[in-house]
Each structure stands twice: as structure tokens, then as C-alpha cells.
Design a protein around this motif. Structure first.
Motif, mmCIF file in Angstrom:
data_model
loop_
_atom_site.group_PDB
_atom_site.id
_atom_site.type_symbol
_atom_site.label_atom_id
_atom_site.label_comp_id
_atom_site.label_asym_id
_atom_site.label_seq_id
_atom_site.Cartn_x
_atom_site.Cartn_y
_atom_site.Cartn_z
ATOM 1 N N LEU A 10 0.828 -1.206 0.000
ATOM 2 C CA LEU A 10 0.000 0.000 0.000
ATOM 3 C C LEU A 10 0.861 1.253 0.000
ATOM 4 O O LEU A 10 1.831 1.340 0.746
ATOM 5 C CB LEU A 10 -0.904 0.021 1.239
ATOM 6 C CG LEU A 10 -1.927 -1.100 1.344
ATOM 7 C CD1 LEU A 10 -2.571 -1.091 2.716
ATOM 8 C CD2 LEU A 10 -2.969 -0.960 0.248
ATOM 9 N N ASP A 11 0.479 2.210 -0.811
ATOM 10 C CA ASP A 11 1.050 3.553 -0.750
ATOM 11 C C ASP A 11 0.036 4.389 0.019
ATOM 12 O O ASP A 11 -0.922 4.914 -0.564
ATOM 13 C CB ASP A 11 1.277 4.110 -2.157
ATOM 14 C CG ASP A 11 1.821 5.530 -2.144
ATOM 15 O OD1 ASP A 11 1.979 6.107 -1.045
ATOM 16 O OD2 ASP A 11 2.067 6.065 -3.236
ATOM 17 N N CYS A 12 0.219 4.459 1.328
ATOM 18 C CA CYS A 12 -0.764 5.102 2.198
ATOM 19 C C CYS A 12 -0.952 6.586 1.907
ATOM 20 O O CYS A 12 -1.913 7.189 2.371
ATOM 21 C CB CYS A 12 -0.386 4.892 3.665
ATOM 22 S SG CYS A 12 -0.524 3.169 4.174
ATOM 23 N N SER A 13 -0.049 7.174 1.127
ATOM 24 C CA SER A 13 -0.180 8.597 0.800
ATOM 25 C C SER A 13 -1.056 8.820 -0.430
ATOM 26 O O SER A 13 -1.313 9.953 -0.801
ATOM 27 C CB SER A 13 1.205 9.212 0.572
ATOM 28 O OG SER A 13 1.814 8.611 -0.564
ATOM 29 N N ALA A 17 -4.727 3.593 -2.514
ATOM 30 C CA ALA A 17 -4.476 2.574 -1.494
ATOM 31 C C ALA A 17 -5.781 1.927 -1.032
ATOM 32 O O ALA A 17 -5.835 0.714 -0.817
ATOM 33 C CB ALA A 17 -3.727 3.174 -0.303
ATOM 34 N N HIS A 39 3.633 -0.990 3.984
ATOM 35 C CA HIS A 39 3.941 0.316 3.393
ATOM 36 C C HIS A 39 5.417 0.595 3.621
ATOM 37 O O HIS A 39 5.941 0.387 4.716
ATOM 38 C CB HIS A 39 3.116 1.426 4.049
ATOM 39 C CG HIS A 39 3.465 2.794 3.551
ATOM 40 N ND1 HIS A 39 2.817 3.384 2.491
ATOM 41 C CD2 HIS A 39 4.405 3.675 3.941
ATOM 42 C CE1 HIS A 39 3.345 4.572 2.264
ATOM 43 N NE2 HIS A 39 4.316 4.769 3.138
ATOM 44 N N CYS A 40 6.069 1.080 2.590
ATOM 45 C CA CYS A 40 7.469 1.472 2.708
ATOM 46 C C CYS A 40 7.576 2.975 2.477
ATOM 47 O O CYS A 40 7.181 3.479 1.417
ATOM 48 C CB CYS A 40 8.330 0.720 1.694
ATOM 49 S SG CYS A 40 10.091 1.042 1.939
ATOM 50 N N VAL A 82 1.293 7.048 8.398
ATOM 51 C CA VAL A 82 1.321 5.699 7.834
ATOM 52 C C VAL A 82 0.775 4.698 8.842
ATOM 53 O O VAL A 82 -0.066 3.849 8.511
ATOM 54 C CB VAL A 82 2.754 5.320 7.387
ATOM 55 C CG1 VAL A 82 2.873 3.834 7.105
ATOM 56 C CG2 VAL A 82 3.168 6.151 6.183
ATOM 57 N N LEU A 86 -2.536 2.311 8.300
ATOM 58 C CA LEU A 86 -2.459 0.853 8.355
ATOM 59 C C LEU A 86 -3.333 0.278 9.470
ATOM 60 O O LEU A 86 -3.970 -0.760 9.297
ATOM 61 C CB LEU A 86 -1.010 0.404 8.514
ATOM 62 C CG LEU A 86 -0.111 0.656 7.298
ATOM 63 C CD1 LEU A 86 1.337 0.321 7.635
ATOM 64 C CD2 LEU A 86 -0.575 -0.115 6.082
ATOM 65 N N TYR A 102 0.178 -5.839 10.061
ATOM 66 C CA TYR A 102 0.727 -4.792 9.223
ATOM 67 C C TYR A 102 2.167 -4.499 9.605
ATOM 68 O O TYR A 102 2.607 -4.804 10.712
ATOM 69 C CB TYR A 102 -0.115 -3.512 9.256
ATOM 70 C CG TYR A 102 -0.056 -2.747 10.563
ATOM 71 C CD1 TYR A 102 0.912 -1.771 10.778
ATOM 72 C CD2 TYR A 102 -0.987 -2.981 11.560
ATOM 73 C CE1 TYR A 102 0.958 -1.072 11.968
ATOM 74 C CE2 TYR A 102 -0.957 -2.278 12.748
ATOM 75 C CZ TYR A 102 0.015 -1.316 12.942
ATOM 76 O OH TYR A 102 0.060 -0.619 14.126
ATOM 77 N N TYR A 104 5.436 -1.478 8.493
ATOM 78 C CA TYR A 104 5.931 -0.368 7.691
ATOM 79 C C TYR A 104 7.406 -0.192 7.979
ATOM 80 O O TYR A 104 7.904 -0.613 9.029
ATOM 81 C CB TYR A 104 5.167 0.931 7.973
ATOM 82 C CG TYR A 104 5.181 1.351 9.421
ATOM 83 C CD1 TYR A 104 6.167 2.184 9.927
ATOM 84 C CD2 TYR A 104 4.195 0.887 10.295
ATOM 85 C CE1 TYR A 104 6.181 2.556 11.256
ATOM 86 C CE2 TYR A 104 4.202 1.259 11.621
ATOM 87 C CZ TYR A 104 5.194 2.094 12.100
ATOM 88 O OH TYR A 104 5.203 2.453 13.426
ATOM 89 N N PRO A 109 11.021 1.309 -1.697
ATOM 90 C CA PRO A 109 9.783 0.532 -1.782
ATOM 91 C C PRO A 109 9.879 -0.690 -2.689
ATOM 92 O O PRO A 109 9.384 -1.764 -2.324
ATOM 93 C CB PRO A 109 8.759 1.532 -2.324
ATOM 94 C CG PRO A 109 9.293 2.861 -1.923
ATOM 95 C CD PRO A 109 10.788 2.727 -1.992
#
Length: 178
Positions: A10-13, A17, A39-40, A82, A86, A102, A104, A109
Motif C-alpha cells: 500500500l502507498d498510504c499517501s 491505497a 507500506h514502505c 502511515v 495501516l 501490518y 511499515y 519501496p
């Protein structure tokens, strides 16, 4: 083919996502799978988090200390966002009876997703792919393309482009199994 462990990159930004998560949740419920939401935080985001670094004014000790504090606060804020995203996704999955965890981290990424999938023993990686012109792939280093070519397990790529969770389904996503 049953997938027991699905890593959801996931790209939480991004708004996309939520679409990727919803598709992963549907598949996990159908297959009885466990989810790993991942998420990275990219080191490349440092330029947006550290806008004042490199302006040539670091000779001033007070300014340098102020900039360090600003950068540290920005990283803490980014990590908090983030983590909260998550946790919200995790809570939603748990409420629907799906086993989920989850993780991170900060790093690259592309490589981090592949490493996490292998370390966790994922059967499948689900990842979003933004709608871009095909020729642009030649000029950009895309996380989704890297994962597709380097993951040690199957990859399910969700074509996102525009956020439209209610209109997207597994039938109009790209399924790619390696």
C-alpha cells in the motif's frame, strides 16, 4: 488456486491505497487468506520532508539544529500518518473476520516489497498500478513494474489510475501470476 498469505503493498499517501486494500480484502475473504498490509516510506520522499536541507546555509549552528529538529518532526509525522492508515485498514479487515497484520519501514519501496514478501512467505503480492501511458514506463522506475519482475511469488496488479473503489472489481484488474 488458494492463496494463504497475501502481502498487500500500500502507498498510504495515495487515494488508490483504499482501492487496492478493498480488492485484497475481498480476495482474502473468498480464499480464507491472511493479509500482511505493508507500506514502505521511501527515502526519496526526503526531499519533500526536508525542503530546507542543501540551501547552503548550514554554516549557522542554530539554523542547522533547527533544520535537524524540523526534519525529525517531519519524519515522525509521516510515520504516524502511515501507522494510523495501516491500523484503520487492519481494523476494517478484523471487523470482517480476516486475519491481518501490518508492517511499515523506511527504505526503497521496490526492493522492500519483494524482500517482505519473501521473508513473510507470501503466496501473492497485491499492488496498485497507476494509470499511465505505456511509453512512460520506459522513462520511470515504477515500483509495480519492479515488483512484477522481481517478486518471488505471484503478483496481482490492480490498475487504479483514478480512485473509484465502487467501480473497480477483480474482473477489471490485471492478474499476473508468475
Amino acid at each position: 488456486m488458494a492463496f494463504q498469505k497475501i502481502l498487500v503493498a500500500l502507498d498510504c499517501s495515495s487515494l488508490e491505497a483504499a482501492t487496492v486494500f478493498q480488492e485484497a480484502l475481498k480476495l482474502a475473504k473468498t480464499e480464507g487468506s491472511k493479509l500482511m498490509l505493508f507500506h514502505c516510506i521511501s527515502w526519496e520522499n526526503e526531499e519533500t520532508i526536508n525542503p530546507l536541507v542543501g540551501i547552503g546555509a548550514l554554516g549557522n549552528i542554530n539554523l542547522h539544529k533547527t533544520l535537524q529538529n524540523f526534519c525529525q518532526e517531519s519524519w515522525v509525522e509521516e510515520i504516524d500518518k502511515v501507522r494510523h492508515s495501516l491500523q484503520a485498514y487492519r481494523d476494517q479487515a478484523i471487523s470482517q473476520g480476516v486475519s491481518v497484520e501490518y508492517k511499515y519501514q523506511v527504505g526503497n519501496p521496490s526492493g522492500s516489497i519483494c524482500e517482505q514478501a519473501e521473508d513473510w512467505g507470501a503466496d501473492l503480492v497485491m499492488i496498485g498500478r497507476r494509470n499511465r501511458f505505456k511509453w512512460s514506463e520506459l522513462f520511470s522506475r515504477r515500483v509495480s513494474s519492479y515488483v512484477l519482475n522481481n517478486a518471488s511469488c505471484s503478483v496481482f496488479m490492480i490498475q487504479t489510475g483514478i480512485y473509484c473503489a465502487e467501480n473497480l472489481s477483480v474482473s477489471n484488474a490485471q492478474a499476473i501470476f508468475s
